[in-house]
Design a protein around this motif. Structure first.
Motif, short mmCIF file in Angstrom:
data_model
loop_
_atom_site.label_atom_id
_atom_site.label_comp_id
_atom_site.label_asym_id
_atom_site.label_seq_id
_atom_site.Cartn_x
_atom_site.Cartn_y
_atom_site.Cartn_z
N GLY A 86 46.66 33.76 36.43
CA GLY A 86 46.87 34.66 35.32
C GLY A 86 46.99 36.10 35.78
O GLY A 86 46.54 36.46 36.87
N TRP A 87 47.62 36.92 34.94
CA TRP A 87 47.69 38.36 35.14
C TRP A 87 46.94 39.05 34.00
O TRP A 87 47.08 38.66 32.83
CB TRP A 87 49.13 38.87 35.17
CG TRP A 87 49.86 38.57 36.45
CD1 TRP A 87 50.70 37.55 36.70
CD2 TRP A 87 49.80 39.35 37.66
NE1 TRP A 87 51.18 37.62 37.98
CE2 TRP A 87 50.65 38.71 38.59
CE3 TRP A 87 49.12 40.51 38.03
CZ2 TRP A 87 50.83 39.20 39.89
CZ3 TRP A 87 49.30 40.99 39.32
CH2 TRP A 87 50.14 40.34 40.23
N PHE A 88 46.18 40.07 34.35
CA PHE A 88 45.41 40.85 33.41
C PHE A 88 45.62 42.33 33.71
O PHE A 88 46.07 42.69 34.79
CB PHE A 88 43.92 40.50 33.49
CG PHE A 88 43.64 39.05 33.20
CD1 PHE A 88 43.17 38.67 31.95
CD2 PHE A 88 43.85 38.08 34.16
CE1 PHE A 88 42.92 37.34 31.67
CE2 PHE A 88 43.60 36.75 33.89
CZ PHE A 88 43.14 36.38 32.64
N ARG A 89 45.28 43.18 32.76
CA ARG A 89 45.39 44.61 32.99
C ARG A 89 44.25 45.34 32.31
O ARG A 89 43.69 44.87 31.33
CB ARG A 89 46.74 45.14 32.51
CG ARG A 89 46.96 45.06 31.01
CD ARG A 89 48.40 45.45 30.67
NE ARG A 89 48.64 45.45 29.24
CZ ARG A 89 49.83 45.65 28.69
NH1 ARG A 89 50.90 45.85 29.48
NH2 ARG A 89 49.97 45.64 27.37
N LEU A 105 45.69 49.20 35.45
CA LEU A 105 45.45 48.51 36.70
C LEU A 105 45.65 47.02 36.44
O LEU A 105 44.98 46.45 35.58
CB LEU A 105 44.04 48.79 37.21
CG LEU A 105 43.68 48.27 38.60
CD1 LEU A 105 44.53 48.94 39.66
CD2 LEU A 105 42.20 48.49 38.88
N TYR A 106 46.57 46.41 37.16
CA TYR A 106 46.92 45.00 36.95
C TYR A 106 46.23 44.12 37.97
O TYR A 106 46.29 44.38 39.17
CB TYR A 106 48.43 44.81 37.02
CG TYR A 106 49.15 45.26 35.77
CD1 TYR A 106 49.72 44.33 34.90
CD2 TYR A 106 49.25 46.60 35.45
CE1 TYR A 106 50.36 44.74 33.75
CE2 TYR A 106 49.89 47.02 34.30
CZ TYR A 106 50.45 46.08 33.45
OH TYR A 106 51.09 46.49 32.31
N TYR A 107 45.60 43.06 37.49
CA TYR A 107 44.88 42.12 38.33
C TYR A 107 45.48 40.73 38.21
O TYR A 107 45.91 40.33 37.13
CB TYR A 107 43.41 42.01 37.91
CG TYR A 107 42.60 43.27 37.98
CD1 TYR A 107 41.85 43.56 39.11
CD2 TYR A 107 42.54 44.14 36.91
CE1 TYR A 107 41.08 44.71 39.18
CE2 TYR A 107 41.77 45.29 36.96
CZ TYR A 107 41.04 45.56 38.09
OH TYR A 107 40.27 46.70 38.15
N CYS A 108 45.47 39.98 39.29
CA CYS A 108 45.73 38.55 39.18
C CYS A 108 44.42 37.81 39.33
O CYS A 108 43.46 38.31 39.92
CB CYS A 108 46.76 38.06 40.20
SG CYS A 108 46.26 38.14 41.93
N ALA A 109 44.37 36.62 38.76
CA ALA A 109 43.15 35.83 38.75
C ALA A 109 43.50 34.35 38.86
O ALA A 109 44.60 33.93 38.49
CB ALA A 109 42.34 36.09 37.48
N ALA A 110 42.55 33.57 39.35
CA ALA A 110 42.73 32.14 39.53
C ALA A 110 41.53 31.39 38.98
O ALA A 110 40.40 31.85 39.09
CB ALA A 110 42.93 31.80 41.00
N ASP A 111 41.80 30.23 38.40
CA ASP A 111 40.74 29.39 37.89
C ASP A 111 41.26 27.97 37.76
O ASP A 111 42.45 27.71 37.94
CB ASP A 111 40.22 29.90 36.54
CG ASP A 111 38.74 29.62 36.32
OD1 ASP A 111 38.22 28.64 36.91
OD2 ASP A 111 38.11 30.36 35.57
#
Length: 121
Positions: free
Chosen positions: A35-38, A93-99
Protein backbone atom coordinates in the motif's frame (compact mmCIF):
# COMPACT_ATOMS: atom_id res chain seq x y z
CA UNK A 1 11.04 -9.69 7.14
CA UNK A 2 11.63 -7.23 4.31
CA UNK A 3 12.94 -3.69 4.14
CA UNK A 4 11.24 -1.04 2.00
CA UNK A 5 12.87 2.01 0.44
CA UNK A 6 10.82 4.67 -1.35
CA UNK A 7 12.17 6.95 -4.05
CA UNK A 8 10.94 9.25 -6.80
CA UNK A 9 9.56 12.13 -4.78
CA UNK A 10 10.35 15.73 -5.55
CA UNK A 11 9.03 19.20 -6.31
CA UNK A 12 6.58 19.58 -9.20
CA UNK A 13 4.15 22.20 -10.44
CA UNK A 14 0.41 21.68 -10.21
CA UNK A 15 -0.79 19.49 -13.05
CA UNK A 16 2.49 17.63 -13.27
CA UNK A 17 3.34 13.99 -12.70
CA UNK A 18 5.65 11.86 -10.60
CA UNK A 19 6.26 8.14 -10.32
CA UNK A 20 7.14 6.83 -6.90
CA UNK A 21 8.96 3.53 -6.44
CA UNK A 22 9.19 1.25 -3.43
CA UNK A 23 11.95 -1.33 -3.58
CA UNK A 24 11.91 -4.33 -1.27
CA UNK A 25 14.96 -6.16 -0.02
CA UNK A 26 15.69 -8.88 2.51
CA UNK A 27 13.22 -11.76 2.67
CA UNK A 28 11.61 -10.97 -0.65
CA UNK A 29 10.58 -14.60 -1.04
CA UNK A 30 7.79 -13.83 1.42
CA UNK A 31 4.77 -12.34 -0.36
CA UNK A 32 2.93 -9.24 0.89
CA UNK A 33 0.11 -7.01 -0.11
CA UNK A 34 1.36 -3.45 -0.58
CA UNK A 35 0.00 0.00 0.00
CA UNK A 36 0.85 3.68 -0.38
CA UNK A 37 0.06 6.22 2.32
CA UNK A 38 0.75 9.90 2.80
CA UNK A 39 1.06 12.32 5.68
CA UNK A 40 1.00 16.09 5.46
CA UNK A 41 2.31 18.33 8.28
CA UNK A 42 -0.17 18.43 11.14
CA UNK A 43 -2.33 15.74 9.54
CA UNK A 44 -2.87 12.06 10.24
CA UNK A 45 -1.41 9.48 7.93
CA UNK A 46 -3.97 8.57 5.28
CA UNK A 47 -4.48 5.75 2.85
CA UNK A 48 -3.75 6.39 -0.82
CA UNK A 49 -3.73 3.08 -2.73
CA UNK A 50 -3.33 -0.66 -2.21
CA UNK A 51 -2.52 -3.67 -4.36
CA UNK A 52 -2.70 -7.42 -3.81
CA UNK A 53 0.26 -9.79 -3.80
CA UNK A 54 0.16 -10.49 -7.54
CA UNK A 55 -1.43 -7.20 -8.52
CA UNK A 56 -4.80 -8.66 -9.46
CA UNK A 57 -6.79 -6.15 -7.39
CA UNK A 58 -6.29 -2.50 -6.51
CA UNK A 59 -8.03 -0.03 -4.24
CA UNK A 60 -7.81 3.76 -4.16
CA UNK A 61 -8.79 6.61 -1.93
CA UNK A 62 -11.51 8.75 -3.51
CA UNK A 63 -9.20 11.75 -3.47
CA UNK A 64 -6.76 10.13 -5.91
CA UNK A 65 -9.01 7.85 -7.94
CA UNK A 66 -8.58 8.46 -11.65
CA UNK A 67 -5.29 10.33 -11.12
CA UNK A 68 -3.02 7.80 -9.38
CA UNK A 69 -2.22 4.24 -10.42
CA UNK A 70 -0.60 1.61 -8.21
CA UNK A 71 1.24 -1.30 -9.81
CA UNK A 72 3.88 -3.85 -8.92
CA UNK A 73 6.63 -5.80 -10.61
CA UNK A 74 7.29 -8.83 -8.45
CA UNK A 75 10.28 -9.88 -10.55
CA UNK A 76 11.93 -6.60 -9.49
CA UNK A 77 10.46 -6.63 -5.98
CA UNK A 78 9.13 -3.14 -6.60
CA UNK A 79 5.78 -1.39 -6.27
CA UNK A 80 5.01 1.88 -8.05
CA UNK A 81 2.66 4.80 -7.67
CA UNK A 82 2.10 6.79 -10.85
CA UNK A 83 0.79 10.20 -9.85
CA UNK A 84 -0.82 12.38 -12.52
CA UNK A 85 -2.57 15.76 -12.44
CA UNK A 86 -0.99 16.57 -9.11
CA UNK A 87 -2.36 19.46 -7.08
CA UNK A 88 -1.08 21.23 -3.95
CA UNK A 89 -3.37 19.10 -1.77
CA UNK A 90 -1.24 16.10 -2.76
CA UNK A 91 1.78 17.58 -0.96
CA UNK A 92 2.85 15.10 1.72
CA UNK A 93 5.42 12.58 2.80
CA UNK A 94 4.55 9.38 0.94
CA UNK A 95 5.17 5.98 2.50
CA UNK A 96 4.89 2.46 1.17
CA UNK A 97 3.86 -0.36 3.46
CA UNK A 98 3.56 -4.13 3.39
CA UNK A 99 1.33 -6.56 5.22
CA UNK A 100 -0.33 -9.95 4.87
CA UNK A 101 -3.85 -8.53 4.68
CA UNK A 102 -5.59 -6.57 1.93
CA UNK A 103 -6.15 -3.73 1.74
CA UNK A 104 -3.10 -2.65 3.72
CA UNK A 105 -4.02 -0.10 6.39
CA UNK A 106 -2.13 2.25 8.71
CA UNK A 107 -1.37 -0.63 11.10
CA UNK A 108 0.75 -2.39 8.47
CA UNK A 109 3.71 -4.37 9.75
CA UNK A 110 6.45 -2.99 7.50
CA UNK A 111 7.04 0.60 6.41
CA UNK A 112 9.53 2.49 4.32
CA UNK A 113 11.17 5.74 5.40
CA UNK A 114 9.04 7.93 3.16
CA UNK A 115 9.68 10.17 0.17
CA UNK A 116 8.60 13.82 0.02
CA UNK A 117 6.23 15.04 -2.67
CA UNK A 118 5.74 18.80 -2.91
CA UNK A 119 3.34 20.33 -5.44
CA UNK A 120 3.58 24.05 -6.06
CA UNK A 121 0.73 26.22 -7.29
Amino acid sequence: QVQLVESGGGLVQAGGSLRLSCAASGRTDSSYAMGWFRQAPGKEREFVAAITIIGSSTYYADSVKGRFTISRDNAKNTVYLQMNRLNPEDTALYYCAADKSFPVDVSARIWGQGTQVTVSS
